[in-house]
Design a protein around this motif. Structure first.
Motif, PDB file in Angstrom:
ATOM      1  N   LEU A 151       5.514  41.886  13.072  1.00 32.38           N
ATOM      2  CA  LEU A 151       6.341  40.947  13.844  1.00 32.38           C
ATOM      3  C   LEU A 151       6.368  41.318  15.325  1.00 32.38           C
ATOM      4  CD1 LEU A 151       9.496  40.104  11.681  1.00 32.38           C
ATOM      5  CD2 LEU A 151       7.526  38.650  12.217  1.00 32.38           C
ATOM      6  N   ALA A 152       6.481  42.613  15.603  1.00 32.14           N
ATOM      7  CA  ALA A 152       6.516  43.055  17.004  1.00 32.14           C
ATOM      8  C   ALA A 152       5.225  42.629  17.705  1.00 32.14           C
ATOM      9  CB  ALA A 152       6.699  44.565  17.071  1.00 32.14           C
ATOM     10  N   GLN A 153       4.118  42.835  17.002  1.00 28.14           N
ATOM     11  CA  GLN A 153       2.818  42.473  17.570  1.00 28.14           C
ATOM     12  C   GLN A 153       2.703  40.959  17.753  1.00 28.14           C
ATOM     13  OE1 GLN A 153      -0.052  44.211  15.043  1.00 28.14           O
ATOM     14  NE2 GLN A 153      -1.573  44.452  16.631  1.00 28.14           N
ATOM     15  N   LEU A 154       3.161  40.220  16.738  1.00 24.83           N
ATOM     16  CA  LEU A 154       3.065  38.763  16.767  1.00 24.83           C
ATOM     17  C   LEU A 154       3.894  38.178  17.917  1.00 24.83           C
ATOM     18  CD1 LEU A 154       3.393  36.573  13.632  1.00 24.83           C
ATOM     19  CD2 LEU A 154       4.868  36.118  15.540  1.00 24.83           C
ATOM     20  N   LEU A 155       5.127  38.695  18.092  1.00 25.84           N
ATOM     21  CA  LEU A 155       5.993  38.168  19.156  1.00 25.84           C
ATOM     22  C   LEU A 155       5.390  38.483  20.526  1.00 25.84           C
ATOM     23  CD1 LEU A 155       9.432  39.113  17.583  1.00 25.84           C
ATOM     24  CD2 LEU A 155       8.533  36.792  17.914  1.00 25.84           C
ATOM     25  N   ASN A 156       4.762  39.614  20.602  1.00 23.71           N
ATOM     26  CA  ASN A 156       4.109  40.018  21.836  1.00 23.71           C
ATOM     27  C   ASN A 156       2.926  39.106  22.164  1.00 23.71           C
ATOM     28  OD1 ASN A 156       3.506  41.539  23.993  1.00 23.71           O
ATOM     29  ND2 ASN A 156       2.549  43.214  22.860  1.00 23.71           N
ATOM     30  N   VAL A 157       2.101  38.833  21.151  1.00 21.87           N
ATOM     31  CA  VAL A 157       0.922  37.982  21.349  1.00 21.87           C
ATOM     32  C   VAL A 157       1.349  36.549  21.621  1.00 21.87           C
ATOM     33  CG1 VAL A 157      -1.051  36.944  20.133  1.00 21.87           C
ATOM     34  CG2 VAL A 157      -0.628  39.401  19.958  1.00 21.87           C
ATOM     35  N   GLN A 158       2.368  36.088  20.881  1.00 20.14           N
ATOM     36  CA  GLN A 158       2.763  34.685  21.003  1.00 20.14           C
ATOM     37  C   GLN A 158       3.277  34.367  22.407  1.00 20.14           C
ATOM     38  OE1 GLN A 158       6.035  32.991  18.929  1.00 20.14           O
ATOM     39  NE2 GLN A 158       4.874  31.204  18.340  1.00 20.14           N
ATOM     40  N   GLU A 159       3.886  35.361  23.026  1.00 17.17           N
ATOM     41  CA  GLU A 159       4.392  35.184  24.389  1.00 17.17           C
ATOM     42  C   GLU A 159       3.276  34.772  25.348  1.00 17.17           C
ATOM     43  OE1 GLU A 159       6.148  38.627  26.436  1.00 17.17           O
ATOM     44  OE2 GLU A 159       7.905  38.201  25.201  1.00 17.17           O
ATOM     45  N   ARG A 160       2.059  35.262  25.053  1.00 14.54           N
ATOM     46  CA  ARG A 160       0.953  35.032  25.985  1.00 14.54           C
ATOM     47  C   ARG A 160      -0.128  34.098  25.422  1.00 14.54           C
ATOM     48  NH1 ARG A 160      -1.179  39.770  25.746  1.00 14.54           N
ATOM     49  NH2 ARG A 160       0.437  40.851  24.617  1.00 14.54           N
ATOM     50  N   SER A 161       0.226  33.335  24.391  1.00 18.45           N
ATOM     51  CA  SER A 161      -0.815  32.450  23.842  1.00 18.45           C
ATOM     52  C   SER A 161      -0.191  31.152  23.344  1.00 18.45           C
ATOM     53  CB  SER A 161      -1.532  33.139  22.688  1.00 18.45           C
ATOM     54  OG  SER A 161      -0.737  33.069  21.532  1.00 18.45           O
ATOM     55  N   ASP A 162      -1.066  30.236  22.941  1.00 18.75           N
ATOM     56  CA  ASP A 162      -0.576  28.947  22.428  1.00 18.75           C
ATOM     57  C   ASP A 162      -0.404  28.986  20.915  1.00 18.75           C
ATOM     58  OD1 ASP A 162      -0.712  27.940  24.941  1.00 18.75           O
ATOM     59  OD2 ASP A 162      -2.776  27.206  24.698  1.00 18.75           O
ATOM     60  N   LEU A 163      -0.636  30.145  20.320  1.00 15.12           N
ATOM     61  CA  LEU A 163      -0.560  30.214  18.861  1.00 15.12           C
ATOM     62  C   LEU A 163       0.861  29.957  18.390  1.00 15.12           C
ATOM     63  CD1 LEU A 163      -2.743  33.369  18.144  1.00 15.12           C
ATOM     64  CD2 LEU A 163      -3.305  30.973  17.721  1.00 15.12           C
ATOM     65  N   GLN A 164       0.954  29.246  17.273  1.00 13.88           N
ATOM     66  CA  GLN A 164       2.271  28.994  16.678  1.00 13.88           C
ATOM     67  C   GLN A 164       2.349  29.679  15.331  1.00 13.88           C
ATOM     68  OE1 GLN A 164       4.006  25.203  16.401  1.00 13.88           O
ATOM     69  NE2 GLN A 164       4.564  25.399  18.550  1.00 13.88           N
ATOM     70  N   TYR A 165       3.523  30.148  15.016  1.00 10.61           N
ATOM     71  CA  TYR A 165       3.733  30.777  13.708  1.00 10.61           C
ATOM     72  C   TYR A 165       5.038  30.271  13.114  1.00 10.61           C
ATOM     73  CZ  TYR A 165       0.189  34.165  15.082  1.00 10.61           C
ATOM     74  OH  TYR A 165      -0.980  34.754  15.479  1.00 10.61           O
ATOM     75  N   ALA A 166       5.090  30.315  11.799  1.00 15.32           N
ATOM     76  CA  ALA A 166       6.355  30.067  11.104  1.00 15.32           C
ATOM     77  C   ALA A 166       6.591  31.236  10.163  1.00 15.32           C
ATOM     78  CB  ALA A 166       6.279  28.768  10.319  1.00 15.32           C
ATOM     79  N   VAL A 167       7.863  31.442   9.852  1.00 17.10           N
ATOM     80  CA  VAL A 167       8.211  32.476   8.894  1.00 17.10           C
ATOM     81  C   VAL A 167       8.930  31.803   7.733  1.00 17.10           C
ATOM     82  CG1 VAL A 167       9.901  34.307   8.556  1.00 17.10           C
ATOM     83  CG2 VAL A 167       8.263  34.498  10.403  1.00 17.10           C
ATOM     84  N   MET A 168       8.471  32.108   6.522  1.00 17.84           N
ATOM     85  CA  MET A 168       9.115  31.521   5.337  1.00 17.84           C
ATOM     86  C   MET A 168       9.644  32.652   4.460  1.00 17.84           C
ATOM     87  SD  MET A 168       7.531  29.036   2.383  1.00 17.84           S
ATOM     88  CE  MET A 168       7.206  27.625   3.388  1.00 17.84           C
TER      89      MET A 168
END
Ligand SMILES: Nc1nc2c(ncn2[C@@H]2O[C@H](COP(=O)(O)OP(=O)(O)OP(=O)(O)O)[C@@H](O)[C@H]2O)c(=O)[nH]1
Length: 297
Positions: A151-168
């Motif tokens: 999650l830490a990595q994902l939040l970091n990457v998402q800040e600088r990209s257009d990638l979208q994620y969802a959590v279920m």
């Protein structure tokens, strides 16, 4: 260990320049790391210095380590070598070389493999220990420790990209009751089967974790508007098709949220918990998910 020459391609490789015999030099290099990818890379680089090696991969109990891949054109040969140390199975090396190796080259490669065995066994043990720290013992899914890292990595990457994620976040319905009626061992079997089923329903880019107890968490990569409903629907169908699970009337609820730029790992998990709580109140067998991604803010 005599470095082979013999065909044109091999002769074009760099000659060995060292005061140490090649076997000692290789062993020395291999012993510098416990990281399995590094050990195999050192091995591949050493072989490539002397033979026209184009690709090398290693497979250990279905876990694949692709190390080198420079295959181009058609004139290459693939060979497989099964590695054992003291009768313990280590895994399989797959070599791809440009052209066929002659027998002295094959023998030389075999003697290089002998140097690889113990460093590779140590690296595999290290890999297993590291893995155990981030794997749930019962289901072998990633555990909370791994989830927090991811999650830490994902939040970091998402800040600088257009990638979208969802959590279920998924929770089995009435599992406490199930444990009481059938016993903990049967309960464990249901959790293992459910984890297996979840893994089968997901795309390779989605990630699955055991969140704790009877809760599982999926990180869904680049979901479109219908993806969350689709995943949940697929999951319901898979449960109804699964004999051990449907015969026990197993069902689940889920709460899904889109990952927003303002999220921290804690606030994201809290939002997922709240969505799950709403689902539980409307359940059993219910998904609470954002209706439209325009709500993701
Ligand atoms: N067999 C087994 N049970 C577990 C394990 N971990 C947690 N549990 C049980 O899972 C149950 C979780 O119950 P809850 O989430 O509180 O509630 P529930 O019965 O599922 O009810 P709802 O979630 O409201 O549908 C508890 O009874 C735990 O003891 C495990 O590793 N194995």
């Amino acid at each position: 260990m005599t470095v082979p020459t013999g065909n044109k391609a091999a002769n074009e490789q760099k000659p060995l320049v060292s005061s140490l015999p090649a076997s000692e030099q290789l062993l020395k290099e291999l012993q510098t790391s416990l990281n399995i990818n590094k050990v195999l890379t050192i091995f591949a680089q050493f072989i490539s210095r002397h033979l026209p090696l184009k690709a090398l991969s290693f497979c250990h109990h279905q876990e694949n380590f692709p190390i080198l891949n420079q295959v181009s054109g058609h004139e290459h040969e693939t060979s497989l070598s099964t590695l054992y140390v003291e009768q313990q199975y280590l895994g399989e090396l797959t070599y791809t070389t440009q052209g066929r190796l002659n027998s002295s080259q094959k023998n030389w490669m075999k003697s290089c493999e002998q140097q690889l065995l113990y460093p590779l066994r140590n690296a595999l043990l290290h890999h297993e220990v590291c893995n155990q720290a981030v794997r749930d013992q019962l289901t072998n899914l990633g555990n909370r420790v791994l989830l927090e890292e991811v999650l830490a990595q994902l939040l970091n990457v998402q800040e600088r990209s257009d990638l979208q994620y969802a959590v279920m976040l998924i929770d089995l319905d009435n599992f406490q009751q199930f444990n009481q009626n059938h016993g903990h061992t049967q309960g464990d079997k249901v959790l293992i089967e459910f984890a297996h089923l979840l893994r089968e329903q997901l795309r390779s880019c989605d990630q699955l974790f055991r969140f704790g107890g009877d809760e599982f968490l999926i990180i869904v990569a680049n979901p479109d508007e219908s993806a969350l409903q689709l995943i949940f629907r697929r999951l319901q169908l898979a449960i109804s098709d699964n004999c051990p699970l449907n015969s026990q009337n197993i069902s689940c609820c889920a709460g899904a949220v889109m990952v927003k730029p303002a999220h921290t790992a804690d606030s994201l998990l809290e939002d997922a918990r709240q969505a799950l709580l709403l689902a539980k109140n409307k359940g059993p067998n219910y998904l609470e998910a954002p209706l439209s991604f325009s709500q993701t803010g």
